[in-house]
Design a protein around this motif. Structure first.
Motif, PDB file in Angstrom:
ATOM      1  N   TYR A   1       0.808  -1.221   0.000  1.00  0.00           N
ATOM      2  CA  TYR A   1       0.000   0.000   0.000  1.00  0.00           C
ATOM      3  C   TYR A   1       0.841   1.271   0.000  1.00  0.00           C
ATOM      4  O   TYR A   1       0.333   2.346   0.298  1.00  0.00           O
ATOM      5  N   THR A   2       2.093   1.186  -0.358  1.00  0.00           N
ATOM      6  CA  THR A   2       2.964   2.353  -0.317  1.00  0.00           C
ATOM      7  C   THR A   2       2.521   3.432  -1.303  1.00  0.00           C
ATOM      8  O   THR A   2       2.429   4.606  -0.944  1.00  0.00           O
ATOM      9  N   VAL A   3       2.252   3.061  -2.541  1.00  0.00           N
ATOM     10  CA  VAL A   3       1.882   4.051  -3.565  1.00  0.00           C
ATOM     11  C   VAL A   3       0.551   4.730  -3.230  1.00  0.00           C
ATOM     12  O   VAL A   3       0.471   5.965  -3.275  1.00  0.00           O
ATOM     13  N   PRO A   4      -0.510   3.998  -2.880  1.00  0.00           N
ATOM     14  CA  PRO A   4      -1.750   4.699  -2.526  1.00  0.00           C
ATOM     15  C   PRO A   4      -1.582   5.619  -1.311  1.00  0.00           C
ATOM     16  O   PRO A   4      -2.145   6.712  -1.276  1.00  0.00           O
ATOM     17  N   MET A   5      -0.782   5.202  -0.331  1.00  0.00           N
ATOM     18  CA  MET A   5      -0.568   6.046   0.842  1.00  0.00           C
ATOM     19  C   MET A   5       0.215   7.305   0.479  1.00  0.00           C
ATOM     20  O   MET A   5      -0.035   8.385   1.019  1.00  0.00           O
TER      21      MET A   5
ATOM     22  N   ILE B   1       0.031   8.776  -2.411  1.00  0.00           N
ATOM     23  CA  ILE B   1      -0.933   9.624  -3.118  1.00  0.00           C
ATOM     24  C   ILE B   1      -1.804  10.376  -2.114  1.00  0.00           C
ATOM     25  O   ILE B   1      -2.031  11.586  -2.244  1.00  0.00           O
ATOM     26  N   PHE B   2      -2.292   9.677  -1.081  1.00  0.00           N
ATOM     27  CA  PHE B   2      -3.083  10.345  -0.050  1.00  0.00           C
ATOM     28  C   PHE B   2      -2.257  11.392   0.688  1.00  0.00           C
ATOM     29  O   PHE B   2      -2.759  12.466   1.033  1.00  0.00           O
ATOM     30  N   LEU B   3      -0.998  11.120   0.936  1.00  0.00           N
ATOM     31  CA  LEU B   3      -0.114  12.083   1.581  1.00  0.00           C
ATOM     32  C   LEU B   3       0.027  13.331   0.722  1.00  0.00           C
ATOM     33  O   LEU B   3      -0.081  14.459   1.224  1.00  0.00           O
ATOM     34  N   ALA B   4       0.255  13.139  -0.574  1.00  0.00           N
ATOM     35  CA  ALA B   4       0.414  14.279  -1.481  1.00  0.00           C
ATOM     36  C   ALA B   4      -0.865  15.100  -1.554  1.00  0.00           C
ATOM     37  O   ALA B   4      -0.818  16.338  -1.532  1.00  0.00           O
ATOM     38  N   LEU B   5      -2.014  14.444  -1.616  1.00  0.00           N
ATOM     39  CA  LEU B   5      -3.279  15.181  -1.656  1.00  0.00           C
ATOM     40  C   LEU B   5      -3.515  15.944  -0.364  1.00  0.00           C
ATOM     41  O   LEU B   5      -4.007  17.083  -0.381  1.00  0.00           O
ATOM     42  N   GLY B   6      -3.171  15.359   0.759  1.00  0.00           N
ATOM     43  CA  GLY B   6      -3.321  16.044   2.035  1.00  0.00           C
ATOM     44  C   GLY B   6      -2.423  17.259   2.135  1.00  0.00           C
ATOM     45  O   GLY B   6      -2.836  18.324   2.604  1.00  0.00           O
ATOM     46  N   LEU B   7      -1.176  17.118   1.690  1.00  0.00           N
ATOM     47  CA  LEU B   7      -0.259  18.262   1.716  1.00  0.00           C
ATOM     48  C   LEU B   7      -0.718  19.368   0.773  1.00  0.00           C
ATOM     49  O   LEU B   7      -0.606  20.558   1.097  1.00  0.00           O
ATOM     50  N   LEU B   8      -1.229  18.995  -0.388  1.00  0.00           N
ATOM     51  CA  LEU B   8      -1.767  20.006  -1.310  1.00  0.00           C
ATOM     52  C   LEU B   8      -2.967  20.728  -0.708  1.00  0.00           C
ATOM     53  O   LEU B   8      -3.124  21.938  -0.885  1.00  0.00           O
ATOM     54  N   ALA B   9      -3.811  20.000   0.027  1.00  0.00           N
ATOM     55  CA  ALA B   9      -4.972  20.620   0.662  1.00  0.00           C
ATOM     56  C   ALA B   9      -4.544  21.605   1.737  1.00  0.00           C
ATOM     57  O   ALA B   9      -5.102  22.713   1.845  1.00  0.00           O
ATOM     58  N   VAL B  10      -3.539  21.238   2.519  1.00  0.00           N
ATOM     59  CA  VAL B  10      -3.037  22.151   3.554  1.00  0.00           C
ATOM     60  C   VAL B  10      -2.411  23.387   2.910  1.00  0.00           C
ATOM     61  O   VAL B  10      -2.653  24.518   3.343  1.00  0.00           O
ATOM     62  N   LEU B  11      -1.626  23.186   1.868  1.00  0.00           N
ATOM     63  CA  LEU B  11      -1.015  24.316   1.162  1.00  0.00           C
ATOM     64  C   LEU B  11      -2.082  25.233   0.574  1.00  0.00           C
ATOM     65  O   LEU B  11      -1.993  26.463   0.693  1.00  0.00           O
ATOM     66  N   PHE B  12      -3.100  24.648  -0.047  1.00  0.00           N
ATOM     67  CA  PHE B  12      -4.183  25.439  -0.623  1.00  0.00           C
ATOM     68  C   PHE B  12      -4.919  26.218   0.468  1.00  0.00           C
ATOM     69  O   PHE B  12      -5.271  27.383   0.278  1.00  0.00           O
ATOM     70  N   GLY B  13      -5.142  25.597   1.620  1.00  0.00           N
ATOM     71  CA  GLY B  13      -5.811  26.283   2.725  1.00  0.00           C
ATOM     72  C   GLY B  13      -5.005  27.448   3.248  1.00  0.00           C
ATOM     73  O   GLY B  13      -5.554  28.517   3.536  1.00  0.00           O
ATOM     74  N   VAL B  14      -3.696  27.264   3.372  1.00  0.00           N
ATOM     75  CA  VAL B  14      -2.834  28.348   3.851  1.00  0.00           C
ATOM     76  C   VAL B  14      -2.819  29.495   2.853  1.00  0.00           C
ATOM     77  O   VAL B  14      -2.922  30.673   3.236  1.00  0.00           O
ATOM     78  N   LEU B  15      -2.710  29.173   1.575  1.00  0.00           N
ATOM     79  CA  LEU B  15      -2.719  30.222   0.552  1.00  0.00           C
ATOM     80  C   LEU B  15      -4.059  30.956   0.518  1.00  0.00           C
ATOM     81  O   LEU B  15      -4.108  32.179   0.359  1.00  0.00           O
ATOM     82  N   LEU B  16      -5.151  30.230   0.668  1.00  0.00           N
ATOM     83  CA  LEU B  16      -6.472  30.847   0.669  1.00  0.00           C
ATOM     84  C   LEU B  16      -6.656  31.755   1.878  1.00  0.00           C
ATOM     85  O   LEU B  16      -7.184  32.859   1.768  1.00  0.00           O
ATOM     86  N   LYS B  17      -6.186  31.307   3.039  1.00  0.00           N
ATOM     87  CA  LYS B  17      -6.291  32.116   4.245  1.00  0.00           C
ATOM     88  C   LYS B  17      -5.441  33.383   4.116  1.00  0.00           C
ATOM     89  O   LYS B  17      -5.856  34.465   4.528  1.00  0.00           O
TER      90      LYS B  17
END
Length: 55
Positions: free
Chosen positions: A11-15, A17-33
């Motif tokens: 499950y390394t690759v799917p995990m 991918i989830f890590l990358a999506l989570g980091l992108l969401a945090v980055l997007f939230g910080v930029l939006l704020k």
């Protein structure tokens, strides 16, 4: 199964991918704020304001 081994899924690759999506969401939230603070869009303000009635 008579003792036959079942291959395990890695499950390394799917995990990752989830890590990358989570980091992108945090980055997007910080930029939006940050953008909200600079331009004052009021994204953190409530959209429903109670009206007080004075009798």
């Amino acid at each position: 199964m008579d003792g036959a081994s079942v291959p395990r899924y890695d499950y390394t690759v799917p995990m990752l991918i989830f890590l990358a999506l989570g980091l992108l969401a945090v980055l997007f939230g910080v930029l939006l704020k940050r953008e909200d603070k600079r331009k004052g869009y009021g994204l953190q303000k409530p959209n429903i304001v109670r009206q007080t009635t004075d009798n």
